[in-house]
Design a protein around this motif. Structure first.
Motif, short mmCIF file in Angstrom:
data_model
loop_
_atom_site.label_atom_id
_atom_site.label_comp_id
_atom_site.label_asym_id
_atom_site.label_seq_id
_atom_site.Cartn_x
_atom_site.Cartn_y
_atom_site.Cartn_z
N LEU B 6 0.87 -1.18 0.00
CA LEU B 6 0.00 0.00 0.00
C LEU B 6 0.90 1.21 0.00
O LEU B 6 1.86 1.25 0.75
N SER B 7 0.58 2.20 -0.85
CA SER B 7 1.34 3.43 -0.69
C SER B 7 0.45 4.65 -0.84
O SER B 7 -0.38 4.71 -1.75
N HIS B 20 -4.48 9.65 6.05
CA HIS B 20 -3.79 10.63 5.22
C HIS B 20 -2.46 10.08 4.75
O HIS B 20 -1.43 10.48 5.23
N GLY B 21 -2.50 9.13 3.85
CA GLY B 21 -1.26 8.65 3.26
C GLY B 21 -0.64 7.52 4.05
O GLY B 21 0.37 7.71 4.72
N SER B 43 -9.96 -0.43 10.57
CA SER B 43 -10.95 -1.13 9.75
C SER B 43 -11.12 -0.45 8.40
O SER B 43 -11.25 -1.11 7.36
N THR B 44 -11.08 0.89 8.42
CA THR B 44 -11.22 1.63 7.16
C THR B 44 -10.11 1.27 6.19
O THR B 44 -10.35 1.01 5.01
N LEU B 45 -8.87 1.20 6.71
CA LEU B 45 -7.73 0.86 5.86
C LEU B 45 -7.89 -0.53 5.25
O LEU B 45 -7.68 -0.75 4.06
N GLY B 58 -3.71 7.08 -3.70
CA GLY B 58 -2.77 6.04 -3.33
C GLY B 58 -2.88 4.83 -4.23
O GLY B 58 -3.68 4.81 -5.17
N SER B 59 -2.04 3.82 -3.97
CA SER B 59 -2.09 2.64 -4.81
C SER B 59 -2.01 1.37 -3.96
O SER B 59 -1.45 1.37 -2.86
#
Ligand SMILES: Nc1ncnc2c1ncn2[C@@H]1O[C@H](COP(=O)(O)OP(=O)(O)OP(=O)(O)O)[C@@H](O)[C@H]1O
Ligand SMILES: [Mg+2]
Lengths: 330, 258
Positions: B6-7, B20-21, B43-45, B58-59
């Motif tokens: 994840l970035s 935020h990133g 949980s959101t992530l 992000g990717s």
């Protein structure tokens, strides 16, 4: 593992078996039998083969709509436009055949197409514009009825070609065509709902949309298909009714959504989605058919029949909710 | 070999800025603990990884594939499974229906019509999956809503493991479990690791996280604030990174609660 403290009684066992294997509510079956017995006592005409076929004939239109209601309500949705779309479909088919002079098969197809189109619009608005189903289909109830009146210029369209009339009035082997079409539709709808991936996903969707989404089901697409299917079935009901009365009547199907939804709920469809079966709904539709037929035989005014149907709907939901509360009480 | 990268993941709900990133990488067969305060965005992530939420920026790369354009179903196909904090079960359906939801084995009805469910096979495989987890359920044919919280958790775990995942995300998988069952889940995580399956474990029970993970990532202020090798850290360091800075009294409080 905890043991059951008491042996389940015969009734509880029968209930569980019927719910788990046949997906029906035993109570509704008993209501149907008791209701039929009462009608048989009250009216000497009730128990005759021709009246039995009459009931089935009347049930065929409502039954097809109730199948649509079962799918949509089972998925956690709602389609209030069933009756109006049915009316629009009948008018569309009659208009295409009579006013445009198209051949019978085209007229019949026009019914289904008109219904599907209305359902497709419902689905698009609900899943892409995020307008609640209640509002979209309530709006469609008005739109479709109005469009039926515009197309027909407010008049009944008479003079259907013979093949179209056959679909409504033909009796191969003595069985009315609408009954045959209805029964085939019900069998297919039952198999799809109970045993196919599509049917299982429909109920899972009504049970928990987030679970369905997490499992990878394409929720919005599935709902669009369901509303289009619901419209197509309303179109089929419109076709059967039009062919039976041999005309395109813009007021056909008025308030039929009420009866169809009632039949589905009586049959055990959970008003909030996640549970429902075509078998149960068929029993519900028969209850509505017997009720209407019996009240007709007893010469009860149709105003009172409307009241009876409304009361049955509220009563059915009350009983369902009562049982849910009883089960969840400690 | 890196399985998940994840970035710069950002996500906000309207005015609420949650992530935020975030940068995060998970190796094949690695067990990563993800910790952070309530509402830190764990949980959101995770839901941006499974596709329930769409990241604002992000990717996300999984097993060499950019998964951002894919829907949740396609991401499951790639081998990403998650046990959701709210379990995401269809409560009126039975055990097998839940385990196989969206992935039902099918056969042809009357040998003609495709798309019909092979219920016998589903029941059989669901029962063996539950047995393999060493769990006991009153009946496989009952709706899962009638089960206890722990039993429901078992069903959710079984669903995540049935389709040979490469990454299993567990969001508070032990919250409703008894002591013995918690040990069962920890053993399960070790077993997954030995089979080369990566695990992201979210838990407020830091002892469990310390016992079973290779690495602990702390989510704080919407960022992956700390990245600690489990072998070289301890409870008080993790706690102080969660609550922020060297506030040791707050750390002690948290420890007592956890
Ligand atoms: N669907 C949503 N709509 C609006 N806000 C949301 C939504 N989901 C989460 N949030 C907000 O995002 C923030 C992070 O929530 P999240 O559930 O990711 O936290 P968490 O780290 O998992 O917390 P916990 O440890 O309590 O599970 C919270 O402030 C929450 O209110
Ligand atoms: Mg959470």
């Amino acid at each position: 593992m905890a043991h059951e403290t008491a042996q389940p009684g015969l009734w509880a066992r029968a209930q569980r078996t019927s719910v788990e294997q046949l997906h029906i509510r035993l109570e509704s079956f008993i209501v149907l039998i008791v209701l039929s017995a009462v009608m048989a006592v009250l009216s000497p005409f009730f128990l005759s083969l021709s009246n039995f076929l009459n009931i089935l004939l009347a049930t065929s239109t409502i039954g097809v709509l109730a199948i649509a209601a079962t799918y949509v309500i089972g998925s956690g949705g709602l389609d209030l436009s069933l009756g109006s779309v049915m009316g629009l479909s009948g008018v569309a088919g009659a208009y295409v055949a009579v006013n445009l002079g198209a051949p019978s098969p085209v007229g019949l197809a026009a019914c289904i197409l008109a219904g599907s189109a209305a359902g497709y619009v419902n689905g698009q608005l609900i899943t892409r514009a995020f307008v609640p189903a209640f509002i979209v289909t309530l709006g469609m109830l008005g739109l479709a009825r109005g469009l039926a009146l515009v197309i027909s210029d407010g008049r009944v369209i008479y003079g259907l070609p013979a093949l179209m009339v056959y679909v409504g009035q033909g009796r191969p082997l003595g069985i009315p065509m609408p009954v045959i079409i209805f029964v085939i539709t019900a069998i297919v709808a039952h198999c799809v709902l109970a045993y196919s991936k599509f049917g299982r996903h429909t109920m899972a969707l009504g049970d928990s949309e987030s679970a369905a989404r997490a499992a990878g089901i394409r929720v919005e697409r599935h709902r669009r298909i369901l509303y289009t299917l619901s419209g197509a079935l309303a179109g089929l009901a419109g076709m059967l009714f039009m062919a039976r009365i041999n005309s395109g009547d813009p007021t056909a199907g008025l308030n039929y959504e009420l009866t169809a939804i009632t039949a589905a709920i009586i049959g055990g469809t959970n008003l909030f989605g996640g549970r429902g079966s075509i078998l149960g709904t068929m029993i519900g539709a028969l209850i509505m058919g017997v009720l209407q037929n019996g009240l007709n035989l007893l010469a009860v005014q149709s105003y009172y029949q409307q009241m009876a149907i409304g009361a049955v709907l509220i009563l059915a939901v009350f009983i369902d909710q009562y049982q849910v509360r009883k089960e969840s009480r400690v | 070999m890196t399985l998940l990268t994840l970035s710069g993941i950002r996500k906000s709900f309207g005015a609420v800025d949650v992530l935020h990133g975030v940068d995060l990488a998970v190796e094949k067969g690695e067990v990563v603990g993800l910790v952070g305060d309530n509402g830190a965005g764990k949980s959101t992530l995770m839901k941006t990884i499974t596709g329930i939420y769409r990241a604002d920026a992000g990717s996300i790369e999984f097993d060499g594939t950019d998964v951002l354009p894919l829907d949740p179903g396609a991401r499951r196909e790639l081998g990403i499974e998650m046990i959701y904090q709210d379990l995401s079960l269809a409560k009126q359906q039975d055990v097998a229906s839940n385990i196989f939801l969206g992935r039902e084995p099918t056969r042809k009805l009357f040998g003609l019509f495709p798309g019909f469910i092979d219920k016998a096979r589903m029941d059989r495989e669901a029962a063996s999956m539950i047995a393999r987890l060493g769990a006991h359920l009153p009946s496989i044919n009952r709706s899962v809503g009638s089960f206890s919280g722990g039993q429901q958790q078992t069903v959710a775990i079984a669903r995540a493991l049935t389709f040979n995942p490469k990454l299993v995300i567990m969001d508070e998988p032990t919250a409703a479990l008894a002591v013995r069952e918690v040990q069962g889940v920890l053993d399960l995580i070790r077993r997954l690791k030995s089979e080369g399956i990566a695990v992201i474990l979210i838990s407020h029970r830091l002892n469990d996280v310390l016992a079973v993970t290779d690495r602990i990532v702390v989510l704080r202020h919407g960022r992956a604030d700390a990245n600690l090798a489990t072998a070289r850290t301890n409870m008080s360091e993790v706690v102080s990174r969660i609550v922020g800075g060297g506030d040791l009294s707050a750390a002690a409080m948290h420890e007592q609660r956890g």
